[in-house]
Design a protein around this motif. Structure first.
Motif, mmCIF file in Angstrom:
data_model
loop_
_atom_site.group_PDB
_atom_site.id
_atom_site.type_symbol
_atom_site.label_atom_id
_atom_site.label_comp_id
_atom_site.label_asym_id
_atom_site.label_seq_id
_atom_site.Cartn_x
_atom_site.Cartn_y
_atom_site.Cartn_z
ATOM 1 N N SER A 12 0.560 -1.082 -0.092
ATOM 2 C CA SER A 12 0.232 0.365 -0.099
ATOM 3 C C SER A 12 1.057 1.159 -0.301
ATOM 4 C CB SER A 12 -1.213 0.122 1.438
ATOM 5 O OG SER A 12 -1.772 1.034 1.069
ATOM 6 N N GLY A 15 -2.581 6.646 0.218
ATOM 7 C CA GLY A 15 -3.854 6.295 0.771
ATOM 8 C C GLY A 15 -5.232 7.341 0.179
ATOM 9 N N PHE A 172 -6.130 -2.776 -5.480
ATOM 10 C CA PHE A 172 -4.945 -3.511 -5.148
ATOM 11 C C PHE A 172 -5.160 -4.988 -5.290
ATOM 12 C CE2 PHE A 172 -5.251 0.519 -2.556
ATOM 13 C CZ PHE A 172 -4.183 0.734 -2.497
ATOM 14 N N LEU A 197 -5.710 -2.305 2.251
ATOM 15 C CA LEU A 197 -4.557 -1.758 1.849
ATOM 16 C C LEU A 197 -4.986 -0.230 1.808
ATOM 17 C CD1 LEU A 197 -3.005 -4.799 0.390
ATOM 18 C CD2 LEU A 197 -1.939 -3.995 2.841
ATOM 19 N N GLU A 198 -6.110 -0.358 0.927
ATOM 20 C CA GLU A 198 -5.746 0.466 0.718
ATOM 21 C C GLU A 198 -6.303 1.760 1.510
ATOM 22 O OE1 GLU A 198 -10.854 0.218 -0.243
ATOM 23 O OE2 GLU A 198 -11.820 2.044 0.996
ATOM 24 N N SER A 200 -3.626 3.246 3.296
ATOM 25 C CA SER A 200 -2.482 3.170 3.834
ATOM 26 C C SER A 200 -1.681 2.926 5.205
ATOM 27 C CB SER A 200 -0.892 3.906 2.794
ATOM 28 O OG SER A 200 -1.981 5.434 3.503
#
Length: 441
Positions: A12, A15, A172, A197-198, A200
């Motif tokens: 990641s 974000g 992702f 993960l989006e 961060s």
């Protein structure tokens, strides 16, 4: 033909549009990450991109492109793929800019793909909008694309994939899906990992405060590492930090992120599948290491979500004035009431919001009671105005407080912005064709 890998590591790298750059560069330099995804697009940044593209057809992508990708591409080479939605309103132009940037960075052999097709500005009449749209002027409309065009670009040899509006989880998931060939429950695992993960640093200790657990130190927050996910072919995943990076990846943080911006955990709709989070389990397997299992999904929806931006007549005026010292709270409350009495003579109360920054501007009536009088605070007015004359009247009333209102106020801040509404719509997916434009063409 070689067998697909059993594990794929996705990092990641960002974000949001203004996110830090060093974590992604550290991932690339580590040599342990197969691909890095950088989520850089939101409604506000897409509106700005549309305005820029309107002024210059060669722009419309994230203006931070050079600052973000120059150090990253120098570190990735062809070893680590990069995917990002920083193409915003013009992914084709962004792909060309990235290709040029790669050449300058000594990585001229990188193949850069732009995913085109999310822009539906010329087809707003084909979209089923969820709110009335009459009386406004369309600025733009973009469909949320899924993994398919990104997987197509990777299969065609792309080292860097630049998109406009795609679903964050899809951004992702695309690289591991392409590499491992995931489907069904494994695809659900990739998309669920993508959702985790989006944001961060929000998964690695940022925006996390737990009862009885000390927060990260300022030094740790200043160097916080961003998470990477090791996705397995069965759809399970290990979420971790790079060795030595500060942060906190634990079950609590993963659970909170799982539910972030989710209305129904049993039916989280993405372009690629309807995810069911009710079977997800997290297990702490070591310091800053959490294993995820139990991802499930139903079939993908037949329609794609669309976000449209509609400019309404008039503007929004935001104005603040400060009060400080002994009796500041009482004087600020008086000022707020004076403004309400004055402004509602000229405009509807429903077009006004008046609150006290430091007392109730965020939670409103649900704000905690004050334990002591604040030493300073600001009266904030937000007004929906039909025209600039009304906005000027609102601003003048706030300034008038400095000489005809409660004592000892000042530090007025004022801004105006267009009235732009974000409206959700839907369109059958077969009516949103996509294609790839290469940066070297």
């Amino acid at each position: 033909m070689s067998n697909p890998p059993t594990t794929y590591v996705i990092g990641s790298g960002a974000g949001f549009a203004g996110d830090r750059i060093e974590p992604a560069v550290n991932m690339a330099r580590s040599g342990t990450v197969d691909a890095i995804a950088l989520e850089c697009l939101a409604e506000r940044t897409l509106i700005a991109a549309l305005r820029n593209r309107q002024a210059n057809a060669q722009t419309g992508y994230d203006p931070r492109l050079r600052r973000r990708l120059a150090p990253l591409l120098a570190a990735t080479g062809k070893r680590c793929r990069v995917l990002s939605n920083l193409g915003a309103a013009n992914p084709a132009a962004a792909a060309r800019a990235v290709r040029k940037l790669a050449a300058e960075a000594g990585a001229g052999d990188l193949r850069v793909a732009g995913v085109v097709g999310d822009d539906l500005a010329n087809r707003v009449g084909e979209i089923e909008w969820m709110e009335p749209t009459a009386g406004g002027e369309w600025i733009g409309a973009h469909a949320y694309l899924g993994i398919d065009p990104m997987v197509e670009a990777l299969a065609a040899g792309a080292d860097v994939v630049i998109t406009g509006r795609v679903a964050d989880s899809s951004l992702f998931a695309a690289a591991p899906v392409h590499a491992i060939g995931l489907e069904h429950a494994a695809l659900a695992g990739a998309l669920t990992l993508g959702h985790l993960l989006e944001c961060s640093g929000q998964l690695s200790g940022g925006n996390l405060s737990e009862p009885g657990v000390p927060d990260l130190t300022p030094e740790e927050y200043a160097r916080i590492g961003y998470p990477v996910g090791e996705l397995q072919r069965d759809g399970s995943a290990l979420i971790r930090l790079l060795d030595g990076e500060p942060g906190r990846i634990n079950v609590a943080g993963c659970t909170l992120q799982l539910l972030y911006e989710v209305h129904d955990p049993r039916a989280y709709i993405t372009p690629d599948a309807v995810l069911d989070f009710s079977g997800i389990e997290f297990e702490q397997t070591g310091p800053n290491r959490v294993r995820m299992t139990g991802a499930r999904a139903l079939a993908r929806p037949e329609r794609l979500k669309v976000i449209g931006f509609l400019a309404r007549r008039g503007l929004v005026a935001d104005i603040e004035i400060a009060f400080a010292g002994t009796g500041a709270l009482a004087r600020a409350r008086n000022a707020a009431e004076i403004l309400r009495l004055r402004l509602t003579r000229e405009m509807n109360e429903s077009d006004l919001r008046i609150d006290l920054v430091g007392v109730n501007s965020v939670l409103g009536a649900a704000s905690l009671p004050l334990a002591a009088e604040p030493p300073e605070l600001r009266v904030h007015v937000s007004a929906r105005c039909d025209d600039a004359q009304i906005a000027q009247m609102v601003e003048d009333e706030v300034y008038t407080l400095t000489i005809s209102g409660p004592a000892a106020c000042g530090s007025v801040r004022s801004e105006r912005r267009p009235r732009i509404e974000s409206i959700t719509g839907f369109i059958p997916r077969e009516r949103v064709p996509t294609h790839i434009e290469w940066g070297h063409e």
